[in-house]
Write a protein that holds these residues in place. Structure first.
Motif, PDB file in Angstrom:
ATOM      1  N   PHE A  17      34.476 -11.674  18.940  1.00 57.68           N
ATOM      2  CA  PHE A  17      33.338 -10.756  18.902  1.00 57.68           C
ATOM      3  C   PHE A  17      33.100 -10.117  20.265  1.00 57.68           C
ATOM      4  CE2 PHE A  17      31.684 -12.766  14.914  1.00 57.68           C
ATOM      5  CZ  PHE A  17      31.602 -11.595  14.184  1.00 57.68           C
ATOM      6  N   LYS A  18      33.192 -10.907  21.308  1.00 55.24           N
ATOM      7  CA  LYS A  18      32.981 -10.379  22.656  1.00 55.24           C
ATOM      8  C   LYS A  18      34.072  -9.396  23.051  1.00 55.24           C
ATOM      9  CE  LYS A  18      30.507 -14.409  24.371  1.00 55.24           C
ATOM     10  NZ  LYS A  18      30.587 -15.624  25.176  1.00 55.24           N
ATOM     11  N   LYS A  19      35.297  -9.701  22.701  1.00 56.17           N
ATOM     12  CA  LYS A  19      36.432  -8.879  23.104  1.00 56.17           C
ATOM     13  C   LYS A  19      36.598  -7.628  22.238  1.00 56.17           C
ATOM     14  CE  LYS A  19      41.343  -9.286  24.207  1.00 56.17           C
ATOM     15  NZ  LYS A  19      42.490 -10.196  24.291  1.00 56.17           N
ATOM     16  N   TYR A  20      36.458  -7.777  20.907  1.00 54.48           N
ATOM     17  CA  TYR A  20      36.764  -6.685  19.983  1.00 54.48           C
ATOM     18  C   TYR A  20      35.545  -6.110  19.262  1.00 54.48           C
ATOM     19  CZ  TYR A  20      41.438  -8.666  20.539  1.00 54.48           C
ATOM     20  OH  TYR A  20      42.603  -9.156  21.061  1.00 54.48           O
ATOM     21  N   GLY A  21      34.463  -6.868  19.161  1.00 56.65           N
ATOM     22  CA  GLY A  21      33.298  -6.412  18.410  1.00 56.65           C
ATOM     23  C   GLY A  21      33.349  -6.821  16.953  1.00 56.65           C
ATOM     24  N   TYR A  22      34.357  -7.557  16.547  1.00 54.69           N
ATOM     25  CA  TYR A  22      34.492  -8.033  15.177  1.00 54.69           C
ATOM     26  C   TYR A  22      35.440  -9.231  15.169  1.00 54.69           C
ATOM     27  CZ  TYR A  22      39.034  -5.721  15.220  1.00 54.69           C
ATOM     28  OH  TYR A  22      40.304  -5.352  15.542  1.00 54.69           O
ATOM     29  N   TYR A  23      35.512  -9.848  14.041  1.00 56.23           N
ATOM     30  CA  TYR A  23      36.420 -10.977  13.835  1.00 56.23           C
ATOM     31  C   TYR A  23      37.115 -10.785  12.499  1.00 56.23           C
ATOM     32  CZ  TYR A  23      38.127 -15.749  13.333  1.00 56.23           C
ATOM     33  OH  TYR A  23      38.928 -16.841  13.178  1.00 56.23           O
ATOM     34  N   SER A  24      38.369 -11.157  12.405  1.00 56.21           N
ATOM     35  CA  SER A  24      39.050 -11.106  11.110  1.00 56.21           C
ATOM     36  C   SER A  24      39.421 -12.508  10.678  1.00 56.21           C
ATOM     37  CB  SER A  24      40.262 -10.182  11.150  1.00 56.21           C
ATOM     38  OG  SER A  24      41.187 -10.590  12.120  1.00 56.21           O
ATOM     39  N   THR A  25      39.226 -12.768   9.404  1.00 61.71           N
ATOM     40  CA  THR A  25      39.492 -14.075   8.813  1.00 61.71           C
ATOM     41  C   THR A  25      40.666 -13.947   7.862  1.00 61.71           C
ATOM     42  OG1 THR A  25      37.155 -14.654   8.934  1.00 61.71           O
ATOM     43  CG2 THR A  25      38.513 -15.936   7.407  1.00 61.71           C
ATOM     44  N   PHE A  26      41.653 -14.809   8.020  1.00 61.83           N
ATOM     45  CA  PHE A  26      42.804 -14.838   7.118  1.00 61.83           C
ATOM     46  C   PHE A  26      42.719 -16.119   6.303  1.00 61.83           C
ATOM     47  CE2 PHE A  26      47.109 -15.891   5.847  1.00 61.83           C
ATOM     48  CZ  PHE A  26      47.552 -14.678   5.323  1.00 61.83           C
ATOM     49  N   ILE A  27      42.831 -15.980   4.990  1.00 58.60           N
ATOM     50  CA  ILE A  27      42.769 -17.125   4.083  1.00 58.60           C
ATOM     51  C   ILE A  27      44.105 -17.247   3.367  1.00 58.60           C
ATOM     52  CG2 ILE A  27      41.612 -18.154   2.086  1.00 58.60           C
ATOM     53  CD1 ILE A  27      39.783 -17.878   4.543  1.00 58.60           C
ATOM     54  N   GLY A  40      31.793  -7.955  11.189  1.00 57.17           N
ATOM     55  CA  GLY A  40      31.175  -7.360  12.368  1.00 57.17           C
ATOM     56  C   GLY A  40      31.461  -5.889  12.577  1.00 57.17           C
ATOM     57  N   ILE A  41      32.435  -5.337  11.876  1.00 55.16           N
ATOM     58  CA  ILE A  41      32.797  -3.922  12.053  1.00 55.16           C
ATOM     59  C   ILE A  41      31.640  -3.012  11.653  1.00 55.16           C
ATOM     60  CG2 ILE A  41      34.303  -2.071  11.217  1.00 55.16           C
ATOM     61  CD1 ILE A  41      36.563  -4.147  11.072  1.00 55.16           C
ATOM     62  N   TYR A  42      31.011  -3.296  10.533  1.00 54.48           N
ATOM     63  CA  TYR A  42      29.915  -2.450  10.066  1.00 54.48           C
ATOM     64  C   TYR A  42      28.762  -2.459  11.071  1.00 54.48           C
ATOM     65  CZ  TYR A  42      26.572  -0.283   6.878  1.00 54.48           C
ATOM     66  OH  TYR A  42      25.648   0.565   6.301  1.00 54.48           O
ATOM     67  N   SER A  60      48.019  -8.049   8.704  1.00 56.61           N
ATOM     68  CA  SER A  60      46.634  -7.807   8.288  1.00 56.61           C
ATOM     69  C   SER A  60      45.733  -7.578   9.498  1.00 56.61           C
ATOM     70  CB  SER A  60      46.110  -8.995   7.478  1.00 56.61           C
ATOM     71  OG  SER A  60      46.809  -9.123   6.271  1.00 56.61           O
ATOM     72  N   HIS A  61      45.866  -8.424  10.507  1.00 60.51           N
ATOM     73  CA  HIS A  61      45.060  -8.261  11.719  1.00 60.51           C
ATOM     74  C   HIS A  61      45.380  -6.938  12.422  1.00 60.51           C
ATOM     75  CE1 HIS A  61      43.306 -12.168  11.303  1.00 60.51           C
ATOM     76  NE2 HIS A  61      44.450 -12.810  11.479  1.00 60.51           N
TER      77      HIS A  61
END
Length: 150
Positions: A17-27, A40-42, A60-61
């Motif tokens: 979040f600090k570096k990119y402003g969002y986080y991506s989750t892979f399941i 966090g993108i929105y 995906s990332h």
């Protein structure tokens, strides 16, 4: 998960979040296609979160990162239109997805927004022959959550 693993996950999330402003989750899913989604993108960029089904984690990332870089400063998104330049590998489409269609997939995002407004898009991509889900002969196990129109 152990408490140590949970703490490591939260630390990794906060760092992203600090570096990119969002986080991506892979399941990684056993009986259905794996999937990836953003959180966090929105809130931070004013464009919808992104959901991707059945692609490898790194790809995906990469697609989520490219999506944010390309569209964070635009007035409108190219919905239901072929996008040739999101990745050099293949064209994609962005389709709208009602949040309630993703309740079983996007738990981190639901928790993050805590009842606040947010939106999602799904990234739809072709099979290995370049065919999209509405094309005759399409053959891939990607989950299409929204309504795909090519």
């Amino acid at each position: 998960m152990t408490n140590d693993q949970i703490e490591q996950h939260h630390a990794k999330t906060e760092e992203a979040f600090k570096k990119y402003g969002y986080y991506s989750t892979f399941i990684f899913a056993n009986n259905k296609p794996s999937f990836c989604y953003s959180t966090g993108i929105y809130k931070n960029f004013g464009i919808p979160e992104l959901f991707i089904s059945a692609l490898p984690q790194n790809l995906s990332h990469e697609l989520i990162e490219n999506y944010v870089d390309q569209f964070k400063n635009v007035d409108s998104l190219p919905l239901n239109k072929r996008i040739e330049d999101l990745t050099g590998r293949f064209p994609v489409y962005l389709i709208e997805v009602p949040n309630n269609m993703l309740l079983d997939y996007t738990l981190a995002t639901i928790k993050f927004y805590k009842g606040q407004e947010y939106k999602f898009l799904q990234l739809v991509y072709p099979d290995t022959k370049g065919l999209f889900p509405n094309d005759n002969g399409y053959d891939y196990d990607q989950i299409i959550v929204g309504e795909f129109k090519s």
